[in-house]
Write a protein that holds these residues in place. Structure first.
Motif, PDB file in Angstrom:
ATOM      1  N   GLN A  18       0.825  -1.194   0.000  1.00 29.27           N
ATOM      2  CA  GLN A  18       0.000   0.000   0.000  1.00 29.27           C
ATOM      3  C   GLN A  18       0.867   1.254   0.000  1.00 29.27           C
ATOM      4  O   GLN A  18       0.594   2.215  -0.717  1.00 29.27           O
ATOM      5  CB  GLN A  18      -0.933  -0.001   1.215  1.00 29.27           C
ATOM      6  CG  GLN A  18      -1.776   1.251   1.335  1.00 29.27           C
ATOM      7  CD  GLN A  18      -3.117   0.985   1.955  1.00 29.27           C
ATOM      8  OE1 GLN A  18      -3.668  -0.097   1.832  1.00 29.27           O
ATOM      9  NE2 GLN A  18      -3.661   1.960   2.622  1.00 29.27           N
ATOM     10  N   ASN A  19       1.932   1.261   0.798  1.00 29.11           N
ATOM     11  CA  ASN A  19       2.822   2.412   0.831  1.00 29.11           C
ATOM     12  C   ASN A  19       3.498   2.621  -0.513  1.00 29.11           C
ATOM     13  O   ASN A  19       3.695   3.751  -0.966  1.00 29.11           O
ATOM     14  CB  ASN A  19       3.889   2.218   1.920  1.00 29.11           C
ATOM     15  CG  ASN A  19       3.277   2.249   3.310  1.00 29.11           C
ATOM     16  OD1 ASN A  19       2.236   2.859   3.508  1.00 29.11           O
ATOM     17  ND2 ASN A  19       3.919   1.590   4.258  1.00 29.11           N
ATOM     18  N   TYR A  20       3.824   1.498  -1.172  1.00 30.76           N
ATOM     19  CA  TYR A  20       4.483   1.575  -2.476  1.00 30.76           C
ATOM     20  C   TYR A  20       3.563   2.206  -3.522  1.00 30.76           C
ATOM     21  O   TYR A  20       3.970   3.044  -4.313  1.00 30.76           O
ATOM     22  CB  TYR A  20       4.905   0.169  -2.918  1.00 30.76           C
ATOM     23  CG  TYR A  20       5.444   0.091  -4.319  1.00 30.76           C
ATOM     24  CD1 TYR A  20       6.750   0.483  -4.608  1.00 30.76           C
ATOM     25  CD2 TYR A  20       4.634  -0.371  -5.358  1.00 30.76           C
ATOM     26  CE1 TYR A  20       7.242   0.410  -5.910  1.00 30.76           C
ATOM     27  CE2 TYR A  20       5.122  -0.441  -6.652  1.00 30.76           C
ATOM     28  CZ  TYR A  20       6.424  -0.057  -6.916  1.00 30.76           C
ATOM     29  OH  TYR A  20       6.903  -0.128  -8.196  1.00 30.76           O
ATOM     30  N   VAL A  21       2.283   1.809  -3.485  1.00 31.52           N
ATOM     31  CA  VAL A  21       1.334   2.249  -4.504  1.00 31.52           C
ATOM     32  C   VAL A  21       0.961   3.709  -4.344  1.00 31.52           C
ATOM     33  O   VAL A  21       0.905   4.469  -5.319  1.00 31.52           O
ATOM     34  CB  VAL A  21       0.073   1.367  -4.467  1.00 31.52           C
ATOM     35  CG1 VAL A  21      -1.018   1.954  -5.354  1.00 31.52           C
ATOM     36  CG2 VAL A  21       0.407  -0.041  -4.904  1.00 31.52           C
ATOM     37  N   VAL A  22       0.697   4.159  -3.122  1.00 25.51           N
ATOM     38  CA  VAL A  22       0.175   5.512  -2.916  1.00 25.51           C
ATOM     39  C   VAL A  22       1.200   6.453  -2.312  1.00 25.51           C
ATOM     40  O   VAL A  22       0.876   7.599  -2.014  1.00 25.51           O
ATOM     41  CB  VAL A  22      -1.079   5.470  -2.010  1.00 25.51           C
ATOM     42  CG1 VAL A  22      -2.145   4.612  -2.622  1.00 25.51           C
ATOM     43  CG2 VAL A  22      -0.722   4.979  -0.616  1.00 25.51           C
ATOM     44  N   GLY A  23       2.429   5.986  -2.137  1.00 27.60           N
ATOM     45  CA  GLY A  23       3.430   6.816  -1.468  1.00 27.60           C
ATOM     46  C   GLY A  23       3.711   8.127  -2.164  1.00 27.60           C
ATOM     47  O   GLY A  23       3.988   9.138  -1.511  1.00 27.60           O
ATOM     48  N   ASP A  24       3.641   8.163  -3.504  1.00 29.94           N
ATOM     49  CA  ASP A  24       3.970   9.392  -4.225  1.00 29.94           C
ATOM     50  C   ASP A  24       2.736  10.222  -4.553  1.00 29.94           C
ATOM     51  O   ASP A  24       2.821  11.217  -5.275  1.00 29.94           O
ATOM     52  CB  ASP A  24       4.722   9.056  -5.515  1.00 29.94           C
ATOM     53  CG  ASP A  24       3.930   8.147  -6.433  1.00 29.94           C
ATOM     54  OD1 ASP A  24       2.934   7.581  -5.951  1.00 29.94           O
ATOM     55  OD2 ASP A  24       4.315   8.003  -7.613  1.00 29.94           O
ATOM     56  N   LEU A  25       1.576   9.799  -4.024  1.00 29.42           N
ATOM     57  CA  LEU A  25       0.337  10.528  -4.274  1.00 29.42           C
ATOM     58  C   LEU A  25       0.150  11.562  -3.165  1.00 29.42           C
ATOM     59  O   LEU A  25      -0.623  11.373  -2.233  1.00 29.42           O
ATOM     60  CB  LEU A  25      -0.843   9.550  -4.314  1.00 29.42           C
ATOM     61  CG  LEU A  25      -2.196  10.103  -4.772  1.00 29.42           C
ATOM     62  CD1 LEU A  25      -2.113  10.619  -6.208  1.00 29.42           C
ATOM     63  CD2 LEU A  25      -3.259   9.039  -4.660  1.00 29.42           C
ATOM     64  N   ARG A  26       0.865  12.661  -3.272  1.00 32.70           N
ATOM     65  CA  ARG A  26       0.883  13.647  -2.199  1.00 32.70           C
ATOM     66  C   ARG A  26       0.243  14.971  -2.594  1.00 32.70           C
ATOM     67  O   ARG A  26      -0.037  15.784  -1.731  1.00 32.70           O
ATOM     68  CB  ARG A  26       2.329  13.907  -1.748  1.00 32.70           C
ATOM     69  CG  ARG A  26       2.996  12.691  -1.125  1.00 32.70           C
ATOM     70  CD  ARG A  26       2.298  12.271   0.153  1.00 32.70           C
ATOM     71  NE  ARG A  26       2.859  11.045   0.720  1.00 32.70           N
ATOM     72  CZ  ARG A  26       2.363  10.417   1.785  1.00 32.70           C
ATOM     73  NH1 ARG A  26       1.293  10.895   2.395  1.00 32.70           N
ATOM     74  NH2 ARG A  26       2.914   9.311   2.225  1.00 32.70           N
ATOM     75  N   GLU A  27       0.040  15.158  -3.886  1.00 34.47           N
ATOM     76  CA  GLU A  27      -0.541  16.401  -4.348  1.00 34.47           C
ATOM     77  C   GLU A  27      -1.824  16.140  -5.113  1.00 34.47           C
ATOM     78  O   GLU A  27      -2.009  15.082  -5.698  1.00 34.47           O
ATOM     79  CB  GLU A  27       0.454  17.154  -5.248  1.00 34.47           C
ATOM     80  CG  GLU A  27       1.719  17.596  -4.527  1.00 34.47           C
ATOM     81  CD  GLU A  27       2.626  18.376  -5.439  1.00 34.47           C
ATOM     82  OE1 GLU A  27       2.253  18.575  -6.621  1.00 34.47           O
ATOM     83  OE2 GLU A  27       3.711  18.789  -4.980  1.00 34.47           O
ATOM     84  N   MET A  28      -2.679  17.142  -5.075  1.00 35.06           N
ATOM     85  CA  MET A  28      -3.943  17.050  -5.787  1.00 35.06           C
ATOM     86  C   MET A  28      -3.701  16.897  -7.293  1.00 35.06           C
ATOM     87  O   MET A  28      -3.031  17.724  -7.921  1.00 35.06           O
ATOM     88  CB  MET A  28      -4.749  18.324  -5.526  1.00 35.06           C
ATOM     89  CG  MET A  28      -6.007  18.449  -6.353  1.00 35.06           C
ATOM     90  SD  MET A  28      -7.293  17.333  -5.818  1.00 35.06           S
ATOM     91  CE  MET A  28      -8.498  17.633  -7.092  1.00 35.06           C
ATOM     92  N   PRO A  29      -4.196  15.800  -7.925  1.00 33.28           N
ATOM     93  CA  PRO A  29      -4.007  15.612  -9.373  1.00 33.28           C
ATOM     94  C   PRO A  29      -4.677  16.738 -10.158  1.00 33.28           C
ATOM     95  O   PRO A  29      -5.731  17.246  -9.777  1.00 33.28           O
ATOM     96  CB  PRO A  29      -4.676  14.268  -9.649  1.00 33.28           C
ATOM     97  CG  PRO A  29      -4.722  13.581  -8.315  1.00 33.28           C
ATOM     98  CD  PRO A  29      -4.893  14.674  -7.306  1.00 33.28           C
TER      99      PRO A  29
END
Length: 279
Positions: A18-29
């Motif tokens: 889970q950390n691998y998949v969403v780790g770089d999702l930090r900003e609003m697309p």
């Protein structure tokens, strides 16, 4: 490339995955959409709730069975996909997302829907197919703007009369249920354009010719004795549809009786018995 990543992810422990998949999702697309479908998620990544302007959220094909209350912060959400997960009940927080237009709940383990679903008065499309519903939740009848209802592959035996309140409903998909009669309430919904009752146990179809908006009726794979009569220009999909004229019941019966008589074996005629000669 996507298949390679999924293959590698399959060998990573769930939490690390889970950390691998969403780790770089930090900003609003920029497109205001987050798609986390098919990522083996067991819990919702909470930081997504900070994307207050999010419009589309896809969480299909994971292992989710709950959602955090913080999801309610996404008040601009219009599309939410929760299909192919492990929900046994619909999280109450979903009912607070009042801008939702499309809600995907198919292929879960839902036996009912909460009354609070009626708060989603902007909902236009609802997918609840392939769940554990034995009756259509009456709260669905309170979704006044609903245009499309997918309720196939459940265990529905009838529909509530209140369904006719849905004046905006145009398509209803009921294939793969346990209907033994054509739902009477549908006969009072002349605004329907598509009716799908494929793969049920309906033996007789009433006339649908009075449904003035009807464009398509799908009734295949039913043990029916007749096809539904429809107005000119309406497409039928099923036995005795446009390509094969529906037989007249009386002619069909006579033909069947005649065929049985022809096929019935005739007893061989005995030769005439000759008189015995006098000795």
């Amino acid at each position: 490339m996507g298949n390679i990543i999924r293959a590698l992810v399959a060998f990573i422990p769930a939490d690390r995955c889970q950390n691998y998949v969403v780790g770089d999702l930090r900003e609003m697309p920029l497109d205001k959409m987050v798609d986390l479908s098919g990522n083996q998620l067991r819990r919702f990544p909470g930081h997504v709730c900070s994307f207050r302007e999010l419009v589309k959220l896809y969480l299909s094909d994971n292992h989710l069975n709950s959602l955090p209350p913080e999801l309610g912060q996404l008040q601009n959400l219009q599309i939410l996909a929760l299909d192919f997960n492990n929900f046994k009940t619909l999280p109450q927080v979903v009912c607070t997302l009042k801008q939702l237009c499309i809600l995907y709940l198919g292929n879960n383990k839902l036996c009912d829907l909460p009354n609070e679903l009626s708060l989603l008065q902007n909902l236009q499309t609802l997918w609840i197919e392939a769940n554990c519903l034995t009756q259509l939740p009456e709260v669905v009848c309170e979704l006044s703007l609903l245009k499309t209802l997918h309720a196939g592959s459940n265990a529905l035996r009838l529909l509530p009369g209140q369904l006719q309140r849905l004046q905006e409903l145009r398509t209803i998909w009921l294939s793969g249920n346990l209907l033994t009669d054509f739902p009477p309430v549908l006969l009072h919904m002349p605004f329907l354009e598509v009716i799908d009752v494929d793969r049920n146990n309906i033996r007789y179809f009433p006339s649908l010719a009075h449904l003035s908006s009807l464009k398509l009726v799908i009734y295949d794979h039913n043990p029916c004795r007749n096809a539904p009569k429809v107005a000119k220009g309406v497409r039928r999909v099923g036995r005795w549809a446009e390509e094969t004229p529906e037989p007249d019941p009386r002619k069909a019966r006579r033909y069947a009786l005649t065929k049985e008589e022809i096929q019935e074996p005739q007893a061989p005629a005995l030769p005439p018995q000759l008189p015995l000669a006098n000795s």
